[in-house]
Design an enzyme around this catalytic site. Structure first.
Site, PDB file in Angstrom:
ATOM      1  CG  MET A   9      -0.779  -1.918  -0.161  1.00 17.50           C
ATOM      2  SD  MET A   9      -1.080  -2.475   1.514  1.00 17.50           S
ATOM      3  CE  MET A   9      -2.279  -3.746   1.232  1.00 17.50           C
ATOM      4  CG  LEU A  56       1.710  -3.312  -9.557  1.00 15.08           C
ATOM      5  CD1 LEU A  56       2.447  -2.335 -10.480  1.00 15.08           C
ATOM      6  CD2 LEU A  56       0.798  -2.556  -8.602  1.00 15.08           C
ATOM      7  N   GLY A  62      -6.308  -4.758 -12.521  1.00 17.27           N
ATOM      8  CA  GLY A  62      -7.065  -3.719 -11.809  1.00 17.27           C
ATOM      9  C   GLY A  62      -6.190  -2.489 -11.609  1.00 17.27           C
ATOM     10  CG  HIS A  63      -2.836  -2.619  -8.917  1.00 11.04           C
ATOM     11  ND1 HIS A  63      -2.554  -3.925  -8.616  1.00 11.04           N
ATOM     12  CD2 HIS A  63      -3.184  -2.043  -7.746  1.00 11.04           C
ATOM     13  CE1 HIS A  63      -2.727  -4.135  -7.327  1.00 11.04           C
ATOM     14  NE2 HIS A  63      -3.116  -3.011  -6.771  1.00 11.04           N
ATOM     15  CE  LYS A 111      -9.968  -6.096  -4.397  1.00 10.46           C
ATOM     16  NZ  LYS A 111      -9.952  -6.222  -2.930  1.00 10.46           N
ATOM     17  CD  GLN A 165      -8.538   1.245   0.341  1.00  6.83           C
ATOM     18  OE1 GLN A 165      -7.953   0.602   1.187  1.00  6.83           O
ATOM     19  NE2 GLN A 165      -8.173   1.210  -0.928  1.00  6.83           N
ATOM     20  CB  SER A 210      -2.484  -8.196  -4.513  1.00  4.51           C
ATOM     21  OG  SER A 210      -2.471  -6.980  -5.209  1.00  4.51           O
TER      22      SER A 210
HETATM   23  O1  PAF Z   1      -5.985  -0.474  -1.528  1.00  4.26           O
HETATM   24  C1  PAF Z   1      -4.785  -0.615  -1.235  1.00  4.26           C
HETATM   25  O2  PAF Z   1      -3.987  -1.241  -1.953  1.00  4.26           O
HETATM   26  C2  PAF Z   1      -4.258   0.013   0.048  1.00  4.26           C
HETATM   27  O3  PAF Z   1      -5.224  -0.027   1.041  1.00  4.26           O
HETATM   28  C3  PAF Z   1      -3.733   1.457  -0.150  1.00  4.26           C
HETATM   29  C4  PAF Z   1      -4.852   2.402  -0.566  1.00  4.26           C
HETATM   30  C5  PAF Z   1      -2.634   1.456  -1.203  1.00  4.26           C
HETATM   31  C6  PAF Z   1      -3.154   1.997   1.157  1.00  4.26           C
HETATM   32  O4  PAF Z   1      -2.076   1.222   1.594  1.00  4.26           O
END
Ligand code: PAF
Length: 278
Positions: A27, A30, A33-34, A147, A151, A184
């Site tokens: 999302m 960045l 982690g990303h 983290k 999910q 973020s």
């Molecule tokens: O973890 C995230 O940043 C969001 O939940 C994802 C997986 C990009 C879905 O919008």
């Protein structure tokens, strides 16, 4: 690096390419982690898509959606270190052409607890967007950070339920020097509150020690009690569950792995984290 606002154009670009496709869904805003996910994806795949899309259907509060950090220029700057990736930055209509609405999924107990309980509808929104991304790009591998461990478990269940072909790769949490998990949302922490956030990781480390002498319910209570007097910190939940099925247990059993999960508000900012206990 090439950027696309249309998934059709991006797919066109990939039409004649061979080898595996990796996806890192984000999302934006960045952080390291990303970047660690993108590094893994680029090391292991011929082609990599990084998506940047603030998915409206996974926010249960409008204000949270409005406040979610946006740093596209900075994101694109960081992504320049990956010359071969394809960056997908769609408008809402490219992913939600008709209605901005989440599908309803049934994940049993998995999405009723923790984030599912405190953010109603959140996992329907996450699953909707992840299913869309998986069925427009058909990535071979998709990379998600631990983290957001709940999910990851739900996305694995989604893949199985919807018989999708993508393999989910879960990647370790990257932390700041004081242990705060990279997120973020960290940049929303007001000055003065930032130091209070160290309690999150510290409480998880403490749980790792305490599990040697306590059962899961005692452990949850003992750690939660530490938050009563913590300044500027509101605990939402502290849970100790099985690692694979997120089930509650009255006692630890050597045959199973366990994980501690926490969500709390530091000032206005809601943060989550978790740690493997065994
Ligand atoms: O973890 C995230 O940043 C969001 O939940 C994802 C997986 C990009 C879905 O919008």
């Amino acid at each position: 690096m090439k950027t696309f606002i249309s998934h059709k154009k991006l797919n066109n670009e990939l039409r004649n390419s061979e080898g595996s496709l990796g996806l890192v869904a984000t999302m934006g805003s960045l952080h390291r982690g990303h970047i660690s996910l993108i590094e893994k994806a680029t090391a292991n795949n011929t082609n990599v898509i990084v998506s940047i899309f603030i998915n409206p259907t996974q926010f249960d509060e409008n204000q949270d959606l409005r406040n979610y950090p946006k740093n596209l220029q900075n994101d694109l700057q960081l992504l320049q270190n990956f010359p071969n990736i394809l960056v997908y930055i769609p408008e809402i209509s490219d992913l939600y052409p008709k209605k901005i609405k989440a599908k309803n999924y049934d994940f049993g107990k998995l999405d009723k607890i923790m984030e599912g309980e405190f953010r109603p509808g959140h996992f329907n929104g996450v699953s909707t967007i992840v299913e869309k991304l998986f069925t427009i790009f058909y990535p071979d591998f998709a990379y998600f950070g631990e983290k957001d461990f709940q999910q990851v478990i739900i996305i694995k269940a989604l893949v199985e339920q919807q018989e999708l072909s993508t393999k989910i790769i879960s990647c370790p949490t990257i932390r700041e020097n004081d242990g705060l998990a990279m997120s973020s949302r960290n940049q929303l922490l007001k000055e003065g509150y930032r130091k209070n956030a160290a309690i999150i990781h510290n409480s998880l480390l403490e749980a790792k020690q305490l599990m040697k002498s306590m059962n899961p319910p005692q452990l949850e209570k003992t750690v939660a009690a530490k938050f009563f007097n913590a300044e500027g910190v509101d605990l939402e939940y502290f849970k100790v569950l099985t690692n694979d099925s997120l089930a509650e247990r009255k006692k630890f059993n050597k045959a199973e792995a366990y994980r501690a999960f926490i969500a709390c508000r530091i000032g206005e900012v809601r943060l989550i984290d978790n740690i493997i206990l065994t």
